[in-house]
Design a protein around this motif. Sequence first.
Motif, PDB file in Angstrom:
ATOM      1  N   ARG A   1     -11.736  -0.352 -29.442  1.00  0.00           N
ATOM      2  CA  ARG A   1     -12.264  -0.996 -30.833  1.00  0.00           C
ATOM      3  C   ARG A   1     -10.886  -0.950 -31.788  1.00  0.00           C
ATOM      4  NH1 ARG A   1     -17.710  -1.300 -33.628  1.00  0.00           N
ATOM      5  NH2 ARG A   1     -18.239  -2.528 -31.751  1.00  0.00           N
TER       6      ARG A   1
ATOM      7  N   ARG B   1      -8.021  -2.667 -30.260  1.00  0.00           N
ATOM      8  CA  ARG B   1      -8.298  -4.145 -30.570  1.00  0.00           C
ATOM      9  C   ARG B   1      -8.156  -4.431 -32.059  1.00  0.00           C
ATOM     10  NH1 ARG B   1     -12.680  -4.387 -28.102  1.00  0.00           N
ATOM     11  NH2 ARG B   1     -14.025  -4.401 -29.919  1.00  0.00           N
ATOM     12  N   ASN B   2      -8.449  -3.701 -32.810  1.00  0.00           N
ATOM     13  CA  ASN B   2      -8.124  -3.936 -34.319  1.00  0.00           C
ATOM     14  C   ASN B   2      -6.549  -3.929 -34.718  1.00  0.00           C
ATOM     15  OD1 ASN B   2     -10.768  -4.251 -34.720  1.00  0.00           O
ATOM     16  ND2 ASN B   2     -11.307  -2.232 -35.340  1.00  0.00           N
TER      17      ASN B   2
ATOM     18  N   GLN C   1      -5.095  -6.855 -33.469  1.00  0.00           N
ATOM     19  CA  GLN C   1      -5.236  -7.978 -34.394  1.00  0.00           C
ATOM     20  C   GLN C   1      -4.584  -7.635 -35.518  1.00  0.00           C
ATOM     21  OE1 GLN C   1      -9.562  -8.254 -35.005  1.00  0.00           O
ATOM     22  NE2 GLN C   1      -9.605 -10.065 -36.176  1.00  0.00           N
ATOM     23  N   THR C   2      -4.759  -6.605 -36.126  1.00  0.00           N
ATOM     24  CA  THR C   2      -3.855  -6.521 -37.527  1.00  0.00           C
ATOM     25  C   THR C   2      -2.231  -6.635 -37.410  1.00  0.00           C
ATOM     26  OG1 THR C   2      -5.382  -4.687 -38.289  1.00  0.00           O
ATOM     27  CG2 THR C   2      -3.334  -4.897 -39.252  1.00  0.00           C
TER      28      THR C   2
END
Length: 443
Positions: free
Chosen positions: A279, A282-283, A286-287
């Motif tokens: 996660r 993934r964050n 994404q950021t």
Amino acid sequence: MADNLSLTAEETEKILQFQDLTGIEDISICRDVLQRHAWDLEVSVQDQLNMREGRPSVFASDVHTPAVVNDHSAQHVFFSPPRDNNPHSLRGLFKYVVSLVLQLCYNTIANILQFTFRLLQPDPRRYVTDPVGDVLSFIRQYEEKYGREHPVFYQGTYSQALNDAKQELRFLLVYLHCEEHQDTTNFCRYTLPNPDVISYINTNMLFWACSVTTSEGYRVSQALRENGYPFLAVIVLHDGRMTVVGRLEGPVEPQELICRLRTIVSDNEVALIAARAERVERNFNQTLRQQQDQAYLESLRADQEKERRRCEERERREGEARQQREKELEEQYRREEIRRQKVEYQIRVPEEPTADHPDAVHIVIKLPNGTRLERRFLKNHSLEAVFYYVFCHPASPDTFEIATNFPKRVLNCGPQEDGSQVQTLQEAGLRCREVLFVYDLEA
């Protein structure tokens, strides 16, 4: 055969009862039907009969059980046997076999009678109307009977607890409460209120509980298929799905409960850490994509702003060039018009009188470029004659005024726009010989 060996005694018994009631001889078909209905014999038989008659199931409901995967290969099952163990003597073994046979016969007859009763009067717990109300009602009744010393109850539905545990990447501990069971009172009075149990559960997991006598609790019990009470299930995110990784059934002491929970948490912490790392990655990705997208948009806006400014500058230059061309055309037209007027207005210059004419006035005119003009006019000639004479000369400026030298006095000699009469030379005070200066108004 390998699949049949993995079935429990209860599941095998339900398959045999399902065969007797439906007449289906294929065991694999019976097993698949029961599995689709969470091993609920009543619902499975009723759906099979409805399918034969072409009718929908009377047990259909809009409330669906949340998906929970039971990974038996990684699941911890703790079962606490009864406190009074049977002796290992031959007599005790005989009693145990006889008791087991009698219990099996009793359970079979009881299940048949219960199934028949349910056909006539379906269990109202199947219809979930207020799941949150069921949970809050259980918490209120629990605290009224056992007190407020317990792990923090999750005040929401089972589905909400699953979702929060998944979002927060935490363990979820589910407790199904059966008030009628003989071990429930001891578990609720001595195990759950234990300070060490409370501290461990509150620190490491969410705690959801409900009574199996309510619709919400019964629905969850059908999903988890408990075999004994007190019943606890540990659920955690595993391979992208909320998975039951531990089951605790039967009475248990506080320290033993903590030890079992620690074992389950320890064996599944790696999966949770991996999920957290995934996660975080993934964050981060994404950021990073958002930052890249933001940088791209800013660069795009900057390029668009530059292009807009270039367009404005190009339009400004084109406008200035257009205005310059228009001005040049106007200037060219004006000069052509002036040249035409100089040719045309020559007829407005009167003939020059002789030098011995008594009314002749000798005028000396100095142009801005130094050219000196001399001309005789009559006293009664209009000053317009002097103006046209200067205007028609090739060296004269296009726009000018004529004035005397000393004292300087501008002569109003040009044609009047209102059509009024212009003074004569005599009225303007010009005598026999005068010197006039021409001033370029555009210089």
